[in-house]
Each structure stands twice: as structure tokens, then as C-alpha cells.
Design an enzyme around this catalytic site. Structure first.
Site, short mmCIF file in Angstrom:
data_model
loop_
_atom_site.label_atom_id
_atom_site.label_comp_id
_atom_site.label_asym_id
_atom_site.label_seq_id
_atom_site.Cartn_x
_atom_site.Cartn_y
_atom_site.Cartn_z
N HIS A 34 0.82 -1.22 0.00
CA HIS A 34 0.00 0.00 0.00
C HIS A 34 0.85 1.26 0.00
O HIS A 34 2.03 1.23 0.35
CB HIS A 34 -1.05 -0.03 1.10
CG HIS A 34 -0.54 0.20 2.50
ND1 HIS A 34 -0.45 1.44 3.06
CD2 HIS A 34 -0.16 -0.67 3.46
CE1 HIS A 34 -0.04 1.32 4.32
NE2 HIS A 34 0.16 0.05 4.59
N ASP B 232 5.95 2.05 7.48
CA ASP B 232 4.62 1.60 7.07
C ASP B 232 3.93 2.67 6.25
O ASP B 232 3.37 3.60 6.82
CB ASP B 232 3.82 1.27 8.34
CG ASP B 232 2.41 0.82 8.04
OD1 ASP B 232 2.06 0.63 6.87
OD2 ASP B 232 1.63 0.67 9.00
N GLU C 286 -5.29 1.66 2.29
CA GLU C 286 -5.16 0.47 3.15
C GLU C 286 -5.48 0.80 4.60
O GLU C 286 -6.18 0.07 5.29
CB GLU C 286 -3.74 -0.10 3.04
CG GLU C 286 -3.58 -1.47 3.68
CD GLU C 286 -3.02 -1.46 5.09
OE1 GLU C 286 -2.85 -2.54 5.65
OE2 GLU C 286 -2.76 -0.38 5.65
N GLU C 287 -4.94 1.95 5.05
CA GLU C 287 -5.06 2.29 6.47
C GLU C 287 -6.50 2.57 6.90
O GLU C 287 -6.84 2.45 8.07
CB GLU C 287 -4.16 3.50 6.80
CG GLU C 287 -2.67 3.25 6.57
CD GLU C 287 -2.05 2.24 7.53
OE1 GLU C 287 -2.80 1.64 8.32
OE2 GLU C 287 -0.83 2.07 7.46
N ASP D 232 4.21 -4.85 3.36
CA ASP D 232 3.59 -3.65 3.94
C ASP D 232 4.72 -2.91 4.64
O ASP D 232 5.37 -2.06 4.04
CB ASP D 232 2.47 -4.12 4.87
CG ASP D 232 1.65 -2.98 5.43
OD1 ASP D 232 2.18 -1.87 5.55
OD2 ASP D 232 0.46 -3.20 5.77
N HIS E 277 2.33 3.37 13.28
CA HIS E 277 1.21 4.31 13.13
C HIS E 277 1.36 5.60 13.94
O HIS E 277 0.36 6.21 14.33
CB HIS E 277 -0.12 3.63 13.48
CG HIS E 277 -0.58 2.67 12.41
ND1 HIS E 277 -1.84 2.09 12.42
CD2 HIS E 277 0.04 2.19 11.32
CE1 HIS E 277 -1.96 1.31 11.36
NE2 HIS E 277 -0.84 1.34 10.68
ZN LIG Z 1 0.74 -0.68 6.41
#
Ligand SMILES: [Zn+2]
Length: 405
Positions: free
Chosen positions: A172, A182, A219-220, A248, A330
């Protein structure tokens, strides 16, 4: 107030909402991904006092993807058996750092928390209610917006005919904040793989099977791009796709973590045996140990594996002993400057991730026989059955308070 870990955050919110919670605060405990684990940002990979884990609170375990299914004639109800409004929380939800959660937790009274709930902060954890009082205000919007998947095709020998078979690669492109790990470490690996394949094509190489290399969007927010693509081309994929290789978080550390369908385990171990781990100098297979986890959900392989049934692989280099979660996940601290200084200063693991992913894809696309390896598959199926029976019996999961997992 709930603590991150063990299960997907959307499930925590769903369980709390069903039991009458007015709002949910999800905090990151230092015992899980903070100072208890090791050096915190900026010196290490673990979550600092102010680190907030963002993330979708959609009830994705019921049905991943766009809850409104704007791209489809079918609704979420048709596809998954759940109405759109049952797939998003109706109560406010807020993620919080341990630094902000600490004063609330410290002032909780009531019974002692069960043994397993005591975290890394220096006071006994209590269950409440009160005397801490919290007013939760969340401002969020829900809008329909366009997202883009970008896919490149490398035609195989039977491209355009009934005999064509496909090998899929995906990663992604959207991120919470900067997303150096990420997903950008994975995106950089994908670009390198694509460049390598381009060089092979110019030398006259051509894969036996067609390769599709896809950059997913959204994606998130709930695996939006990959799910829409998978559902849109479901019939063709069901007939022609033989494997899906997901990347990912390519690099957040130096320890390889692999999840794979049993039929692809042999392929992954063989590829790892032909590469070298930069830190130890050993073959990657030896440095890694060869442990392969069961894939569930959590990234873009979900629609391919869980809905369409395509054998899949997910690869990542994570911090040592992180047991798959890592402290900058995140948060605003998942940044290029951290990656350059601490995460992967020589970018050797980025290069290794690209080599591993590329080898897997080229071998899967190049071999005329699809690997199945029945003994591994049979062994894994027996293990999955055992795990299911354990879950059904509630052992190790419920501890007297059963929640939906
Ligand atoms: Zn990810």
C-alpha cells in the site's frame, strides 16, 4: 478505556460498544511497545511517552473494505452479511499515548485489574469506575473520496489466453503521517523489484506466468483499495491467480517475520536460503530461523487470501523480539529521519527485503508447476483445527470474560 494489543483495535471498540460504552479511549501501554521492551524513540524503535498509535476502528474483522461499497453493484450486506452502519463505530473513539493515559489510569479506583492486565506503569492498575472522569470529544468526518490503485502488468507466455496464470505483488501507498516503515519501506522495495524486472525484460527474459505489481491506496482506512480491486476482478482472479506476495512494513528492524500459506512455505525458505543477512553474515534462512506464521488479516492480502482463496505471503523485518508489533507503528515518529539514523542507516535491510520479494515473485512466476507441497499443507491444516478447537473451548482467550475475537 482499553489497552492496545492481542486483538485488532476495531474489535475492542465493537466489544465495548456492544456492552454500552459511551466512548472508547485506546492507549499504548509501555509494557507492550514502550520502554519495557527497549530503547524508545529517538534512540530505539520503541514507543516514547508521547507516541500515539492511530488506526482504523472499522469493524474490519466482520467485513474489510469500503463499508459503503461505492464501486460495486453489491452492498456490504450482499458481500459479507453486515449492513454498512453495522461496520463502523457509533460511539467516539480516540487513541492515546501512555503519557496522556497515565493520569487517568493512576486515579482509577475500584478492584485490582486481573494479573495479566498490569502494564508497565509504576502503580497498581485498577478497574474503576472513577474517580477519574473523562469527557471525550472527537471531531471526524465521513466522506466519499476517490482513491487510486496503480497496477503494472508483465505479460507471461500465455497472456491474453485461457491458459494464462497470474502471480500478484502488492504494497500500500497511503500512510498515517510520514510512514517511513509503514508502508514506504515496502514501497521502495516494490519500486526496486519493478526496476529489476524491467532490467530482466530488456535482456530478453520473460516470465512463464503473468505478473501484476500493484500499489494499493486506502489500506489504512480499512484495506479499501486492495479489497475493491479483488472484488472487482474476483472471477478472473479465482480462475487465474496462483499466488499473492504482500509487503507492507518492509523494514522496521532486522528480524524477518514471515506469514504464509502452507503451500508457499517451501518457496519462502528456499529464497531465504539463497540470500545473506547483512548483520550476521549468515544465510538469511539461518538468521531468521525459518519460523512461518499463520496469516489472518491486517494488510492487503486479506481479500486475496480470505475471500478469494489465493495462497499468500506477507514479509517484514521487525525489531528484535518485537513479536510483530513495534513501537513507532502508526505514529508521527515513523519518519525518514528515524530510519536514516536508527532503523536501517545503511538501508541494507531495504535492499534485502527487495531481493527476497523479487526472488519469490520471479521464482513463482517462472516455474511451470505450481508448488503445493501436500505434507506441509496437511500438517498445517491439522494445526489450524487444533487452534480452532482451543478457541472454541475458550482456553487462553476468554479467562472467564468471553469476548468476540
Ligand atoms: Zn501498512
Amino acid at each position: 478505556m482499553v489497552r492496545y494489543g492481542r486483538c485488532f483495535r476495531g474489535l475492542k471498540v465493537m466489544n465495548a460498544e456492544r456492552r454500552g460504552a459511551a466512548a472508547v479511549i485506546i492507549y499504548s501501554d509501555p509494557a507492550d511497545d514502550g520502554f519495557t521492551q527497549g530503547k524508545v524513540y529517538p534512540d530505539g524503535p520503541w514507543r516514547p511517552r508521547t507516541g500515539v498509535q492511530r488506526g482504523s476502528a472499522q469493524f474490519a474483522s466482520l467485513c474489510a473494505g469500503d463499508v459503503a461499497r461505492i464501486y460495486s453493484k453489491a452492498s456490504a450486506l450482499d458481500l459479507c452479511g453486515y449492513a454498512t452502519e453495522d461496520l463502523v463505530p457509533k460511539i467516539p473513539v480516540l487513541p492515546m499515548s501512555w503519557g496522556d493515559a497515565e493520569p487517568i489510569l493512576r486515579r482509577l479506583g475500584g478492584a485490582d485489574a486481573p494479573g495479566g492486565f498490569q502494564g508497565g506503569l509504576d502503580f497498581p492498575y485498577k478497574l474503576g469506575p472513577g474517580p477519574s472522569v473523562v469527557r471525550v470529544m472527537v471531531e471526524s468526518t465521513m466522506k466519499a473520496r476517490a482513491i487510486w490503485n496503480v497496477c503494472a502488468v508483465v505479460p507471461g507466455k500465455h497472456y491474453g489466453t485461457e491458459d494464462d496464470r497470474m502471480v500478484l505483488l502488492g504494497n500500500h501507498r497511503d500512510a498515517w503521517v510520514f510512514g517511513a516503515s509503514d508502508p514506504n519501506s515496502g514501497t521502495s522495495a516494490m519500486i526496486e523489484v519493478a526496476k529489476g524486472i524491467g532490467r530482466l525484460l530488456r535482456k530478453g527474459w520473460r516470465p512463464h506466468r503473468t505478473m501484476k505489481i500493484c500499489s494499493w491506496d486506502g489500506e489504512e482506512y480499512g484495506l479499501l483499495g486492495s479489497t475493491a480491486w479483488g472484488e472487482t476482478y474476483e472471477e478472473e482472479l479465482r480462475a487465474k491467480a496462483v499466488s499473492y506476495f504482500n509487503m507492507d512494513v518492509a523494514v522496521a528492524g532486522t528480524e524477518l517475520v514471515v506469514g504464509a500459506s502452507p503451500s508457499l512455505e517451501k518457496l519462502v525458505r528456499e529464497a531465504a536460503a539463497s540470500l545473506t543477512d547483512p548483520v550476521s553474515g549468515k544465510p538469511l534462512l539461518e538468521a531468521w530461523g525459518g519460523l512461518i506464521r499463520t496469516l489472518g488479516t491486517g494488510s492487503d492480502y486479506t481479500v486475496f487470501l480470505d475471500r478469494i482463496g489465493i495462497p499468500s505471503v506477507d514479509l517484514a523485518f521487525k525489531p528484535q523480539g518485537s513479536n510483530s508489533s513495534y513501537g513507532l507503528y502508526h505514529s508521527v515518529y515513523d519518519s525518514f529521519s528515524w530510519m536514516e539514523r536508527v532503523g536501517d542507516p545503511a538501508f541494507e535491510y531495504h535492499a534485502l527485503a527487495a531481493r527476497l520479494w523479487g526472488l519469490l515473485a520471479i521464482r513463482a512466476a517462472g516455474r511451470s508447476v505450481v508448488e503445493v507441497h501436500p505434507p506441509t499443507v496437511a500438517g498445517r491444516l491439522a494445526l489450524y483445527l487444533e487452534e480452532l478447537q482451543e478457541l472454541r473451548a475458550g482456553r487462553g482467550v476468554c479467562e472467564g470474560h468471553c469476548f468476540e475475537i
